[in-house]
Design a protein around this motif. Structure first.
Motif, PDB file in Angstrom:
ATOM      1  N   PRO A 178      -3.940  -9.275   0.829  1.00 17.84           N
ATOM      2  CA  PRO A 178      -4.370  -8.462  -0.312  1.00 17.84           C
ATOM      3  C   PRO A 178      -4.634  -7.017   0.106  1.00 17.84           C
ATOM      4  N   VAL A 179      -4.373  -6.083  -0.810  1.00 18.44           N
ATOM      5  CA  VAL A 179      -4.547  -4.659  -0.515  1.00 18.44           C
ATOM      6  C   VAL A 179      -5.591  -4.079  -1.461  1.00 18.44           C
ATOM      7  N   VAL A 180      -6.699  -3.586  -0.901  1.00 20.82           N
ATOM      8  CA  VAL A 180      -7.700  -2.925  -1.738  1.00 20.82           C
ATOM      9  C   VAL A 180      -7.285  -1.467  -1.928  1.00 20.82           C
ATOM     10  N   LEU A 181      -7.601  -0.937  -3.117  1.00 26.63           N
ATOM     11  CA  LEU A 181      -7.085   0.373  -3.512  1.00 26.63           C
ATOM     12  C   LEU A 181      -8.203   1.265  -4.038  1.00 26.63           C
ATOM     13  N   SER A 182      -8.084   2.554  -3.767  1.00 26.95           N
ATOM     14  CA  SER A 182      -9.028   3.540  -4.286  1.00 26.95           C
ATOM     15  C   SER A 182      -8.759   3.770  -5.768  1.00 26.95           C
ATOM     16  N   GLU A 183      -9.655   4.518  -6.399  1.00 23.94           N
ATOM     17  CA  GLU A 183      -9.494   4.808  -7.823  1.00 23.94           C
ATOM     18  C   GLU A 183      -8.162   5.519  -8.087  1.00 23.94           C
ATOM     19  N   ALA A 184      -7.770   6.385  -7.141  1.00 25.17           N
ATOM     20  CA  ALA A 184      -6.527   7.155  -7.327  1.00 25.17           C
ATOM     21  C   ALA A 184      -5.294   6.253  -7.295  1.00 25.17           C
ATOM     22  N   TYR A 194      -3.938   5.496   4.461  1.00 21.18           N
ATOM     23  CA  TYR A 194      -3.758   4.050   4.549  1.00 21.18           C
ATOM     24  C   TYR A 194      -4.522   3.560   5.754  1.00 21.18           C
ATOM     25  N   CYS A 195      -5.361   2.558   5.571  1.00 23.02           N
ATOM     26  CA  CYS A 195      -6.079   1.977   6.705  1.00 23.02           C
ATOM     27  C   CYS A 195      -5.553   0.573   6.957  1.00 23.02           C
ATOM     28  N   ASP A 196      -5.123   0.308   8.183  1.00 24.09           N
ATOM     29  CA  ASP A 196      -4.734  -1.043   8.584  1.00 24.09           C
ATOM     30  C   ASP A 196      -6.034  -1.828   8.733  1.00 24.09           C
ATOM     31  N   GLY A 214       0.819  -1.210   0.000  1.00 23.56           N
ATOM     32  CA  GLY A 214       0.000   0.000   0.000  1.00 23.56           C
ATOM     33  C   GLY A 214       0.850   1.255   0.000  1.00 23.56           C
ATOM     34  N   ILE A 215       1.907   1.246   0.796  1.00 23.24           N
ATOM     35  CA  ILE A 215       2.784   2.421   0.858  1.00 23.24           C
ATOM     36  C   ILE A 215       3.528   2.606  -0.465  1.00 23.24           C
ATOM     37  N   LEU A 216       3.895   1.479  -1.105  1.00 19.05           N
ATOM     38  CA  LEU A 216       4.539   1.583  -2.424  1.00 19.05           C
ATOM     39  C   LEU A 216       3.587   2.181  -3.451  1.00 19.05           C
ATOM     40  N   CYS A 217       2.304   1.799  -3.382  1.00 20.40           N
ATOM     41  CA  CYS A 217       1.310   2.380  -4.294  1.00 20.40           C
ATOM     42  C   CYS A 217       1.210   3.890  -4.064  1.00 20.40           C
ATOM     43  N   ILE A 218       1.185   4.273  -2.799  1.00 21.02           N
ATOM     44  CA  ILE A 218       1.084   5.696  -2.464  1.00 21.02           C
ATOM     45  C   ILE A 218       2.312   6.444  -2.984  1.00 21.02           C
ATOM     46  N   ARG A 219       3.468   5.848  -2.766  1.00 22.18           N
ATOM     47  CA  ARG A 219       4.693   6.488  -3.225  1.00 22.18           C
ATOM     48  C   ARG A 219       4.710   6.613  -4.747  1.00 22.18           C
ATOM     49  N   ALA A 220       4.236   5.551  -5.426  1.00 26.37           N
ATOM     50  CA  ALA A 220       4.204   5.578  -6.894  1.00 26.37           C
ATOM     51  C   ALA A 220       3.242   6.651  -7.387  1.00 26.37           C
ATOM     52  N   ALA A 221       2.100   6.786  -6.721  1.00 25.41           N
ATOM     53  CA  ALA A 221       1.117   7.793  -7.134  1.00 25.41           C
ATOM     54  C   ALA A 221       1.678   9.197  -6.923  1.00 25.41           C
ATOM     55  N   LEU A 222       2.381   9.392  -5.805  1.00 28.62           N
ATOM     56  CA  LEU A 222       2.984  10.696  -5.537  1.00 28.62           C
ATOM     57  C   LEU A 222       4.079  11.004  -6.557  1.00 28.62           C
ATOM     58  N   GLU A 223       4.900  10.003  -6.838  1.00 24.15           N
ATOM     59  CA  GLU A 223       5.989  10.213  -7.811  1.00 24.15           C
ATOM     60  C   GLU A 223       5.422  10.539  -9.184  1.00 24.15           C
ATOM     61  N   ALA A 224       4.284   9.901  -9.507  1.00 22.47           N
ATOM     62  CA  ALA A 224       3.688  10.127 -10.824  1.00 22.47           C
ATOM     63  C   ALA A 224       3.279  11.586 -11.000  1.00 22.47           C
ATOM     64  N   ARG A 225       2.993  12.262  -9.886  1.00 20.26           N
ATOM     65  CA  ARG A 225       2.674  13.679 -10.011  1.00 20.26           C
ATOM     66  C   ARG A 225       3.838  14.562  -9.562  1.00 20.26           C
ATOM     67  N   GLY A 226       5.006  13.947  -9.452  1.00 15.35           N
ATOM     68  CA  GLY A 226       6.227  14.697  -9.169  1.00 15.35           C
ATOM     69  C   GLY A 226       6.291  15.257  -7.764  1.00 15.35           C
ATOM     70  N   ASP A 227       5.747  14.514  -6.823  1.00 12.87           N
ATOM     71  CA  ASP A 227       5.594  15.004  -5.462  1.00 12.87           C
ATOM     72  C   ASP A 227       6.438  14.134  -4.525  1.00 12.87           C
ATOM     73  N   ASP A 253      -7.808   5.109   0.998  1.00 13.69           N
ATOM     74  CA  ASP A 253      -7.157   4.908  -0.299  1.00 13.69           C
ATOM     75  C   ASP A 253      -6.548   3.522  -0.446  1.00 13.69           C
ATOM     76  N   ALA A 254      -6.071   2.965   0.655  1.00 13.22           N
ATOM     77  CA  ALA A 254      -5.472   1.630   0.597  1.00 13.22           C
ATOM     78  C   ALA A 254      -5.690   0.945   1.935  1.00 13.22           C
TER      79      ALA A 254
END
Lengths: 523, 453
Positions: A313-319, A269-271, A173-186, A290-291
């Protein structure tokens, strides 16, 4: 001849009798059905084998000079000796099949045996992860069907199935968040974790290269919304929150928390370790998550097996959905389930799959069990699971709050677990002593000293698979040991008295680690 | 609903004790707007054991089980015969339905088993200490890389080109977190592993060198040479093994100087299961590295009466105590898979393991010789254990699909593992175990003769 098979106990050493089990010492160290079992290394022999295999014919021809010449030191046992060794060991274990297992946040519920039967069907158990996909359509359907129900039950948009356990899911989940942030250059650097979070949350965030900052809890045992809002800013990548939380309470402000985090450009992120409390009743997606990882072994009853395997398994938001890991399954318009392993991930909406978290496709053996559980319960049953789990926990809370301090009892109902503290215990007696005394009553202790926000915490989770009669007996036992703790019963300090072992010396184990048989003590 | 014991009368009595009018009153903290108004869309109501079993059996039967085919797949997961008593033991409720052994007085069964397991793994690997297992081989490999970073405080990781590509991918994925620099090449299709090329990439900034043994093409690299070169530069040697049965026949990584040995334990006791759950093995040669190890450890101690007993120990390295300073975020092990491994290993014993290994090798030699006679097939390896690489002169992915149409699971194409690499596309990994018969080998050989013609 001295008997070789007495664990640590030497013939002729009297067994000290600290308890009411009076009677003569036995020469074997056994006590009727309570049997001592030596180590495999003390009874096995390198020449003994329980498997019929042919004698090697001729020399190894193509090992390239790497033949293993020296002895390995692996003793064997015949089949009857093997079965007896492990059956005897099994009798030294407490397990959910033996009784109520009130571990808060760990969720020990009945493990249906149909799940085991299904997982062993040859089409699931005896297929290779790299078989041509044309030969495994049923396996892909299982993954996809389970993925579908996990998305529906959580109100999310996508799911990453491959993580191997809850903490592995957190990393995903944290990797997804990091990837989403990187995708917007953040490049945000901070993850906020409330005090009441599982220890894996800060460990995961730190392992993922983030700075971890605590968010305090309110006196009511929930996230301090104002403190959280005050800390949010352009450096915060995510907030990791557990809901229902580890105080056994629902985070009432969850939606407001999510809205605030999103407004500040971060992710939630929700545990999902406690999802069993709300499954079929509340969808985390509707709360702005979000995750969230789902511990299949907790909510969907795949067996804990003495520590694992898990599945997360990790469920993910649309973002976040476009950023999941490889591999994944996808059903296309033609109704066929595809396995997407590499190059064409973008064709299936994964604009930026971040690679693999594990070889192969995840815990298939757990997927079959979890899907079986979901279909057995159905929509009505899953809702009933959450309701009965919460009902049972509140029954325990209200039945014991006159004798055990319940720090958040006055704030209303708990969710699936009831939290008590050691407030009111006599001087010198601790939560640990109560837990060990509970062992003598025939129960596995509850979760102790967690969450950290409560002194001497005891977190009791009965789950939905306990009957009222089972709860009543447990309440009686817990009431009794609580009264003894308040009265200062010194015998609790040496409990357990009736377990296969008395209190074990954990300090010695850590100070002079002996981690393998016949290993010289390490400095 | 057969798993839920409460009756409606129980529920009423309990609500009365609680002082709540109905069960929804217990969900008062859940905002009204967040509560589901109806059942989960599309999910049927609860179903009988018979009905669910039927549905799942239908899905199971759509798959071609390994036992129903001539079967030659490996590449990190191997089909071996598992004695019936292994499954019997792991299905005992006292093992199957137990929790992590945090209350050692009533968990000695699991703890003693883990202590025995640790000892078995350490000896198999030629190491001092093994932990109580990890998720699987690939994640254990990453954890070893992370540990080498903690030990050496260096950031450069050299991966052998012949490391399982999935394992390399996992390391690369996780290295995004730690910003480790990864040096990795694809394997060259040649008879001998390229030790010199690997050694040339080790420098003073290297934290570790990761080598698979036997490697992804089935070859057997000389580890001592790599260990010496790594140690000279202050780097650790991590050896990855995906086929533990091999270590009944070939030298252990520990005796060749490996510092950390990790691997996949699935071959012994666990079964294929379409990729999981599997069993990560993790061991260190030097006991001084124990405190940097990830995962759980079981240790020996005594109880209040002086009797020997076992506990989980050195937990100050772990996430539930050190939180953000923990050696790893891993919070579980594969306890039940470790039990299966340990029971199977106990049934084998040293004699059985050596025989099993030699039987695997004998049949693999036979298969290599037979396949070499198929026109268009050449065997790459000079040396191997039970898995070797053949070149087919055409795209092996297509050949594998054609074989599957004939009910033969003929191996893992290198194209499946390296989809972007045309140079490897004609490579096929063929694994042979004691479950392979000479008849299976003949079936594969004659089918290949037709398919390649």
């Amino acid at each position: 001849m001295s008997a070789p098979n007495q664990s640590g106990w030497k013939p002729g050493t009297p067994v000290q009798d600290h308890n009411a089990m009076s009677g003569p010492d036995t020469v074997t160290g056994n006590r009727a059905l309570m049997l001592e079992e030596p180590l495999l290394f003390e009874i096995g022999h390198v020449e003994t084998t329980g498997v019929d295999l042919p004698e090697p014919s001729g020399a190894a021809t193509r090992l390239g000079g790497m033949e293993r010449a020296a002895a390995i030191g692996l003793p064997g046992l015949s089949e009857p000796e093997t079965v007896r060794h492990y059956t005897r060991l099994s009798r030294q274990n407490y397990a959910i099949d033996l009784g109520l297992f009130p571990l808060g946040s760990c969720t020990m519920k009945h493990n249906p045996r149909l799940n085991e039967k299904v997982a062993r069907m040859p089409g699931f158990a005896d297929v290779h992860p790299l078989q041509p996909v044309q030969t495994v359509p049923g396996a892909l359907e299982v993954i996809n069907e389970l993925a579908h129900w996990l998305i529906e039950l959580t109100g999310m948009h996508g799911v990453a199935m491959s993580p191997k356990a809850g903490a592995h899911g957190e990393l995903c989940g944290i990797l997804c968040i990091r990837a989403a942030l990187e995708a917007r250059g953040d490049a945000r650097k901070v993850v906020l974790v409330p005090e009441s979070a599982h220890g894996t949350n800060p460990a995961t965030a730190a392992f993922a290269g983030y700075e971890v900052e605590d968010i305090p809890a309110t006196p009511e045992g929930r996230v301090d919304l104002e403190a959280l809002k005050a800390r949010l800013g352009p450096d915060v990548a995510a907030v990791m929150i557990t809901n229902p939380n580890t105080c056994g309470l629902f985070e009432r402000d969850m939606k407001a928390i999510s809205d605030a985090v999103h407004a500040a450009g971060g992710f939630v992120y929700c545990d999902g370790a406690n999802f069993n409390a709300i499954v079929g009743k509340v969808r985390p997606g509707d709360l702005g998550v979000d995750a969230m990882h789902i511990n299949l072994h907790k909510t969907f009853s795949t067996p804990h097996g003495g520590g694992g395997p898990g599945s997360g398994p990790v469920v993910l938001s649309e973002a976040l959905s476009p950023f999941g890991p490889l591999p994944f399954t996808a059903r296309t318009a033609d109704g066929v389930v595809h396995l997407v392993e590499e190059e064409n991930a973008a064709d299936y909406g994964h604009v930026q799959a971040f690679g693999r978290m594990t070889a192969f496709h995840g815990q298939m053996g757990m997927f079959t069990r979890a899907l079986t559980y979901i279909l057995s319960h159905g929509a009505d049953g899953l809702k009933q699971v959450a309701e009965d789990a919460v009902l049972n926990a509140n029954y325990i809370l209200r039945s014991l709050e006159d004798v055990l301090d319940a720090p958040f009892g006055p704030s209303g109902p708990c969710m699936h677990e009831a939290l008590f503290s050691d407030d009111g215990f006599a001087e010198g007696l601790s939560t640990l002593d109560l837990a060990k005394a509970l062992i003598d009553e025939g129960y596995h202790p509850m979760t102790m000293y967690f969450p950290l926000v409560v002194h001497g915490a005891m977190l009791v989770e009965p789950t939905e698979t306990e009957s009222k009669a089972a709860l009543d007996q447990f309440i009686m036992a817990l009431r009794s040991v609580a009264e003894r703790a308040k009265a200062g019963d010194e015998t609790m300090k040496t409990a357990p008295h009736y377990a296969p072992r008395r209190r074990l010396d954990e300090t010695q184990a850590a100070r002079k680690p002996v981690l393998a048989w016949n290993d010289a003590n390490m400095a | 609903m057969r798993y839920l014991p409460l009756t409606d009368a129980d529920r009423s009595a309990m609500l009365e004790k609680i002082g709540a009018p109905d069960v929804d009153a217990l969900f008062v903290d859940v905002p009204e707007a967040a509560r589901l108004s109806g059942p989960i869309e599309g999910l049927p109501m609860h179903a009988s054991e018979m009905a669910v079993e039927k549905h799942m059996r239908r899905l199971s039967k759509k798959n071609l089980a390994a036992a129903d085919a001539a079967f030659f797949l490996g590449a990190g997961a191997y089909r071996h015969h598992v004695p019936a008593s292994v499954d019997h033991i792991i299905q005992r409720g006292e093992f199957l339905t137990a929790y992590t052994p945090y209350q050692p007085e009533i968990a000695q069964g699991t703890l003693q088993m883990l202590f025995e397991f640790q000892t078995q793994v350490a000896r198999l690997y030629g190491c001092a200490v093994a932990n109580a297992s990890m998720y699987d081989g690939s994640t254990a490999c990453w954890e070893a890389v992370a540990m080498a970073g903690r030990v050496t405080r260096k950031k450069r990781v050299v991966l052998s080109g012949a490391l399982h590509p999935h394992y390399a991918e996992v390391v690369k994925t996780m290295a995004k977190f730690t910003e480790d620099e990864i040096a990795h090449a694809r394997p060259a299709l040649q008879a001998q592993p390229d030790n010199d090329g690997l050694i040339a990439r080790i420098d003073d900034q290297t934290s570790c060198v990761v080598v698979q043994y036997p490697d992804i093409l089935g070859r057997l690299p000389d580890l001592q040479q790599i260990a010496d070169a790594a140690h000279e530069k202050g780097a650790l040697l991590i050896v990855v093994n995906t086929e533990p049965v091999a270590l009944g026949a070939i030298k252990s990584p520990g005796e060749q100087g490996a510092d950390i040995v990790v691997g996949e334990g699935q071959s012994i006791g666990v079964g294929l299961q379409f990729g999981g759950p599997y069993l990560g093995l993790f061991a260190v040669r030097d006991p001084k590295h124990v405190r940097q190890m990830p995962g759980r450890l079981c240790g020996e101690t005594v109880d209040a009466e002086g009797k020997r007993g076992f506990v989980l120990t050195l937990s100050t390295r772990e996430q539930h105590i050190r939180r953000e300073k923990a050696t790893s975020n891993i919070c579980t092990n594969s306890g039940l898979c470790a039990l299966a491994f340990s029971v199977h290993m106990t049934l084998l014993g040293e004699k059985g393991l050596r025989r099993l290994a030699m039987e695997n090798h004998r049949l693999a030699c036979h298969a290599a010789d037979r396949l070499a006679k198929v026109p268009g097939v050449s065997v790459l390896n000079d040396s191997f254990f039970n898995e070797f690489t053949v070149r087919l002169g055409q795209d092996a992915r297509k050949v594998v699909r054609k074989l599957a149409d004939r009910g033969i699971l003929g191996g893992v194409s290198l194209g499946r593992l390296y989809p972007d690499n045309e140079e490897l596309a004609d490579g096929l990994l063929v694994a042979v175990t004691e479950t392979t018969t000479e008849e299976d080998v003949e079936t594969l050989a004659s089918a290949l003769e037709e398919v390649l013609a």
